[in-house]
Design an enzyme around this catalytic site. Structure first.
Site, PDB file in Angstrom:
ATOM      1  N   LYS A  13     -46.611  37.776 -38.169  1.00  0.00           N
ATOM      2  CA  LYS A  13     -47.801  37.117 -38.733  1.00  0.00           C
ATOM      3  C   LYS A  13     -49.045  38.004 -38.624  1.00  0.00           C
ATOM      4  CE  LYS A  13     -47.704  33.451 -36.078  1.00  0.00           C
ATOM      5  NZ  LYS A  13     -46.529  33.790 -35.251  1.00  0.00           N
ATOM      6  N   ARG A  88     -50.936  24.368 -34.166  1.00  0.00           N
ATOM      7  CA  ARG A  88     -49.592  24.584 -33.612  1.00  0.00           C
ATOM      8  C   ARG A  88     -48.742  23.324 -33.683  1.00  0.00           C
ATOM      9  NH1 ARG A  88     -48.786  29.335 -30.681  1.00  0.00           N
ATOM     10  NH2 ARG A  88     -50.681  30.451 -30.159  1.00  0.00           N
ATOM     11  N   ARG A 123     -39.047  45.716 -28.005  1.00  0.00           N
ATOM     12  CA  ARG A 123     -40.445  46.141 -27.978  1.00  0.00           C
ATOM     13  C   ARG A 123     -40.776  46.744 -26.605  1.00  0.00           C
ATOM     14  NH1 ARG A 123     -44.685  42.059 -30.762  1.00  0.00           N
ATOM     15  NH2 ARG A 123     -44.364  40.789 -28.929  1.00  0.00           N
ATOM     16  N   ARG A 156     -42.775  43.820 -21.868  1.00  0.00           N
ATOM     17  CA  ARG A 156     -43.704  42.755 -21.462  1.00  0.00           C
ATOM     18  C   ARG A 156     -42.903  41.531 -21.045  1.00  0.00           C
ATOM     19  NH1 ARG A 156     -47.838  40.955 -25.839  1.00  0.00           N
ATOM     20  NH2 ARG A 156     -45.887  40.040 -26.457  1.00  0.00           N
ATOM     21  N   ARG A 167     -39.686  30.792 -25.954  1.00  0.00           N
ATOM     22  CA  ARG A 167     -40.791  30.739 -26.926  1.00  0.00           C
ATOM     23  C   ARG A 167     -40.297  30.237 -28.288  1.00  0.00           C
ATOM     24  NH1 ARG A 167     -43.083  36.552 -27.057  1.00  0.00           N
ATOM     25  NH2 ARG A 167     -44.784  35.727 -28.300  1.00  0.00           N
TER      26      ARG A 167
END
Length: 210
Positions: A13, A88, A123, A156, A167
Site C-alpha cells: 500500500k 481499519r 525482509r 524486524r 497480523r
C-alpha cells in the site's frame, strides 16, 4: 479525489500511495504520522489523543477522525488525499461517513497470504541506518551487511513468521469486512498485486480512472 487504500500488511500500500501522490499531486495521510504530528503541535484533538496514548489506551475513533478533519482541512488536501491505515474497521468507516468525510474511491491491493508471508519474512532492515532489503527481491551485495553503512541486517519483530500470521489474522477479522462495506456503496476497486511493482502501479492508476 479522496481515496482509501486497503490491503493486508505487506501488500504494498505504501508504495502505491507514493505512486498515486506523484500522479495526482495529492498527499498520502498515514494515521500514525498524523496522530504524532497533532500531539507534537498540541492541537485540541492532539491533546485529547495524547491523554489516551499516555495511558496506553486506544485513541477513540471520534478523536482520530477529529484529527483527520483538521489534517484534510489543510491546503495540500484541497484536491484530495489518500488515507493509508484508516479506517481499519467498519465502525470507523461509519464514523467517517457520519462526520461528513467524503470518500470517492477505495482501492484494495490484493495479494494472497502465502505471498505476503514470503515477502515479509524475507525482509531485512539495517539496525544502524534503517535501509531495507529483501533476500529475494532486493538483496544486499554482501549477505547480512548493509550496502550503505556496513551495519548488520536484521529481521524486524513485525516480520517474524509468527507475527506475520498474527497480523494477517487480525487484518482478515477486522479490516477485510470494509471491502463489503465499500463494495455496497459502489466505491471498491480491487487491484491484483503483481510480482513486478511497476505492473501493480499501472493497474492501480487504471483503477483510479475506472
Amino acid at each position: 479525489m479522496n481515496l482509501i487504500l486497503l490491503g493486508a500488511p505487506g501488500a504494498g500500500k505504501g508504495t502505491q500511495a507514493e505512486v498515486i501522490c506523484k500522479a495526482k499531486g495529492i498527499p498520502a495521510i498515514s494515521t500514525g504520522n498524523m496522530l504524532r504530528e497533532a500531539v507534537k503541535n498540541g492541537t485540541p484533538s492532539g491533546l485529547a489523543a495524547k491523554s489516551y496514548m499516555d495511558a496506553g489506551a486506544l485513541v477513540p475513533d471520534e478523536v482520530v477522525i477529529g484529527i483527520l478533519k483538521d489534517r484534510i482541512a489543510q491546503d495540500d488536501c484541497k484536491n484530495g488525499f489518500i488515507l493509508d491505515g484508516f479506517p481499519r474497521t467498519v465502525p470507523q468507516a461509519e464514523a467517517l461517513d457520519r462526520m461528513g468525510v467524503t470518500i470517492d474511491k477505495v482501492i484494495e491491493i490484493y495479494v494472497p497470504d502465502e505471498t505476503i508471508a514470503k515477502r515479509l519474512s524475507g525482509r531485512r532492515v539495517c539496525e544502524k541506518c534503517g535501509n531495507s532489503y529483501h533476500v529475494d527481491y532486493k538483496p544486499s551485495k554482501a549477505e547480512g551487511v548493509c550496502d550503505a553503512c556496513g551495519g548488520k541486517l536484521v529481521i524486524r519483530k513485525d516480520d517474524e513468521p509468527a507475527t506475520v500470521l498474527d497480523r494477517l489474522r487480525v487484518y482478515h477479522e477486522k479490516t477485510a469486512p470494509l471491502k463489503d462495506f465499500y463494495f455496497a456503496q459502489g466505491k471498491l476497486q480491487t487491484v491484483e498485486g503483481q510480482e513486478d511493482v511497476s505492473e501493480t502501479s499501472k493497474l492501480t492508476l487504471a483503477a483510479l480512472e475506472a
